[in-house]
Write a protein that holds these residues in place. Structure first.
Motif, PDB file in Angstrom:
ATOM      1  N   LEU A   1       8.361  15.564   7.049  1.00  0.00           N
ATOM      2  CA  LEU A   1       8.214  14.575   7.699  1.00  0.00           C
ATOM      3  C   LEU A   1       7.671  14.868   9.000  1.00  0.00           C
ATOM      4  N   ALA A   2       7.761  15.853   9.655  1.00  0.00           N
ATOM      5  CA  ALA A   2       6.940  16.152  10.850  1.00  0.00           C
ATOM      6  C   ALA A   2       5.325  16.051  10.366  1.00  0.00           C
ATOM      7  N   ILE A   3       5.016  16.304   9.287  1.00  0.00           N
ATOM      8  CA  ILE A   3       3.482  16.342   9.159  1.00  0.00           C
ATOM      9  C   ILE A   3       3.152  15.075   9.120  1.00  0.00           C
ATOM     10  N   GLN A   4       4.031  14.129   8.113  1.00  0.00           N
ATOM     11  CA  GLN A   4       3.876  12.649   8.144  1.00  0.00           C
ATOM     12  C   GLN A   4       3.694  11.976   9.611  1.00  0.00           C
ATOM     13  N   ALA A   5       4.516  12.420  10.461  1.00  0.00           N
ATOM     14  CA  ALA A   5       4.577  11.716  11.843  1.00  0.00           C
ATOM     15  C   ALA A   5       3.281  12.297  12.545  1.00  0.00           C
ATOM     16  N   LEU A   6       2.470  13.396  12.427  1.00  0.00           N
ATOM     17  CA  LEU A   6       1.386  13.792  12.899  1.00  0.00           C
ATOM     18  C   LEU A   6       0.190  13.080  12.668  1.00  0.00           C
ATOM     19  N   VAL A   7       0.269  12.881  11.052  1.00  0.00           N
ATOM     20  CA  VAL A   7      -1.236  12.037  10.471  1.00  0.00           C
ATOM     21  C   VAL A   7      -0.889  10.406  10.419  1.00  0.00           C
TER      22      VAL A   7
ATOM     23  N   ASP B   1       0.069   7.375  12.100  1.00  0.00           N
ATOM     24  CA  ASP B   1       0.496   6.623  13.295  1.00  0.00           C
ATOM     25  C   ASP B   1       1.453   5.679  13.277  1.00  0.00           C
ATOM     26  N   ASP B   2       1.791   4.831  12.225  1.00  0.00           N
ATOM     27  CA  ASP B   2       2.583   4.170  12.051  1.00  0.00           C
ATOM     28  C   ASP B   2       4.094   4.649  11.164  1.00  0.00           C
ATOM     29  N   PHE B   3       4.015   5.807  11.254  1.00  0.00           N
ATOM     30  CA  PHE B   3       5.244   6.572  10.493  1.00  0.00           C
ATOM     31  C   PHE B   3       6.715   6.261  11.415  1.00  0.00           C
ATOM     32  N   SER B   4       7.588   5.655  10.627  1.00  0.00           N
ATOM     33  CA  SER B   4       8.692   5.403  11.410  1.00  0.00           C
ATOM     34  C   SER B   4       9.800   6.374  11.266  1.00  0.00           C
ATOM     35  N   ALA B   5       9.408   7.344  12.182  1.00  0.00           N
ATOM     36  CA  ALA B   5      10.521   8.522  12.165  1.00  0.00           C
ATOM     37  C   ALA B   5      12.021   8.145  12.259  1.00  0.00           C
ATOM     38  N   GLU B   6      12.139   7.162  13.230  1.00  0.00           N
ATOM     39  CA  GLU B   6      13.570   6.723  13.610  1.00  0.00           C
ATOM     40  C   GLU B   6      14.294   6.290  12.129  1.00  0.00           C
TER      41      GLU B   6
END
Length: 193
Positions: A162-168, A170-175
């Motif tokens: 998930l951290a990798i996806q959040a890094l690459v 931009d619209d990743f919804s970590a919340e």
């Protein structure tokens, strides 16, 4: 004027974290840490020898502090797991440099066996912490044939992925994603009750 060369490794790690926070990972050097700590570059070199060693110590410190907060908490295991997820989520956007630092070290480890070994120990420690918390929380695996050790590894891999996806992305919804990951773990916990 630089301070005498009596400074703790811990203080230099804090200076490195400040350098990363203020200037970004790209501008982290032994010289920038020396300047931040107001010591000579030789002092930083004495403690770390290379930028990769310094980066590894920063990662180890951030990871160790995060797990110590979780483990030393008097919260029940279910709340500790939520706290660990919140900590991981906070590093996806607000403190993204931590994961960028980790990924840089992973890439370095392909060519540097010592860094690879250190990262391996760090991952094993994280996996063990997660396994211990899941064992306290569940007692046994919620799915026959899947060990608690495997659950610890899977949860850790999910968090890192998930951290990798959040890094690459931009619209990743970590919340949303972390909330749903928490929901999955809660549902599995309810299944065990």
């Amino acid at each position: 004027m630089a301070k005498p060369n009596v400074i703790s490794k811990e203080a230099l790690i804090q200076s490195a974290k400040t350098c990363i926070a203020e200037n970004g990972l790209e501008k982290l050097t032994l010289q920038s840490v020396a300047k931040q700590a107001n010591v000579t570059q030789g002092t930083v070199y004495y403690h770390f020898r290379t930028k990769e060693n310094l980066m590894m110590e920063v990662v180890r410190h951030v990871c160790g502090s995060s797990w110590a907060n979780v483990k030393n908490s008097l919260l029940p295991s279910s709340e500790k797991l939520k706290k660990a997820l919140l900590s991981a989520k906070s590093r996806t956007k607000e403190n993204a440099d931590y994961h960028r630092l980790c990924l840089s070290l992973i890439v370095s480890s392909f060519q540097n066996e010592r860094i690879k070994e250190q990262l391996s120990h760090l991952l094993q420690s994280e996996n063990q912490c997660l396994t211990e918390e899941l064992t306290r929380l569940w007692g046994k695996s919620p799915i026959d044939g899947v060990s608690l050790t495997t659950w610890g590894i899977l949860v850790n891999a999910l968090i890192d992925g998930l951290a990798i996806q959040a890094l690459v992305y931009d619209d990743f919804s970590a919340e949303d994603v972390y909330l749903e990951l928490e929901w999955i773990l809660v549902r599995l916990t309810e299944k065990m009750m």
